[in-house]
Write an enzyme that holds these catalytic residues in place. Structure first.
Site, short mmCIF file in Angstrom:
data_model
loop_
_atom_site.label_atom_id
_atom_site.label_comp_id
_atom_site.label_asym_id
_atom_site.label_seq_id
_atom_site.Cartn_x
_atom_site.Cartn_y
_atom_site.Cartn_z
N HIS A 11 0.50 -1.58 0.33
CA HIS A 11 0.13 -0.38 -0.02
C HIS A 11 0.80 1.51 -0.86
O HIS A 11 0.91 2.12 -0.73
CB HIS A 11 -1.22 0.33 1.40
N CYS A 67 7.44 -0.63 -1.99
CA CYS A 67 7.51 0.21 -0.57
C CYS A 67 7.23 1.58 0.03
O CYS A 67 7.41 1.78 -1.06
CB CYS A 67 7.46 -1.74 0.77
N GLY A 68 6.81 1.44 1.04
CA GLY A 68 6.72 2.48 2.07
C GLY A 68 8.33 3.36 1.70
O GLY A 68 8.53 4.20 1.13
N HIS A 100 27.35 -3.10 -11.65
CA HIS A 100 28.29 -3.66 -10.69
C HIS A 100 27.16 -4.91 -10.25
O HIS A 100 28.71 -5.95 -9.67
CB HIS A 100 29.00 -2.43 -10.02
N ARG A 134 34.94 -8.22 -13.42
CA ARG A 134 35.35 -8.56 -12.34
C ARG A 134 34.09 -8.52 -11.36
O ARG A 134 34.08 -9.57 -9.94
CB ARG A 134 36.59 -7.17 -11.38
#
Ligand code: RB5
Length: 143
Positions: A11, A67-68, A100, A134
């Site tokens: 929500h 989310c929040g 990365h 890498r």
């Protein structure tokens, strides 16, 4: 079609989700929206699990979670071995999580990030390639 993306939110992420979903459709993405779709309070781990399962089932390779704060849903998503979810705050973290970390899920805090910053970050995330080399060796050390 630009590709497929799966999105999910609690929500606290609904408002931003609706804006970014419209952007994704405008960009030509096929969007699989797993909810939630109203302001009723829900539990973010349930939505992290829905999205993780959709990626595991190859319904899409890429995901967006909100989310929040972005924190809870990131923690929950990253419990799934095939998910590399990156909580992104700005253009630099949006780029680096791809270059990365080969992040396959971008995460926003719907109550913490500005709308225009999130829109910009999402575009960068979707248009940046993993550098490999890498960085692949480092990813290989993450179980
Ligand atoms: C929901 O109120 C809130 O806790 C959730 O959206 C998220 O911020 C958790 O990390």
């Amino acid at each position: 079609m630009a590709g497929k993306i799966v999105i999910a939110n609690d929500h606290g992420g609904l408002e931003l989700k609706l804006i970014l979903k419209a952007d994704l459709i405008h960009m030509g993405y096929e969007v699989l929206d797993l909810g939630c779709d109203d302001e009723t309070s829900v539990d973010y781990p349930d939505y992290a699990l829905k999205l993780s399962s959709a990626i595991k089932d190859k319904k899409a390779d890429t995901g967006l979670l909100i989310c929040g704060s972005g924190i809870g849903i990131s923690i929950a998503a990253n419990r799934h071995f095939h998910i590399r979810a990156a909580l992104v705050h700005d253009a630099l973290t949006a780029r680096l999580c791809r270059e990365h970390n080969d992040a396959n899920v971008i995460v926003f805090g719907g109550r913490t990030i500005g709308v225009e910053v999130a829109r910009d970050c999402l575009k960068i995330f979707l248009n940046t390639d993993f550098e490999g080399g890498r960085h692949q060796g480092r990813l290989d050390k993450i179980p």
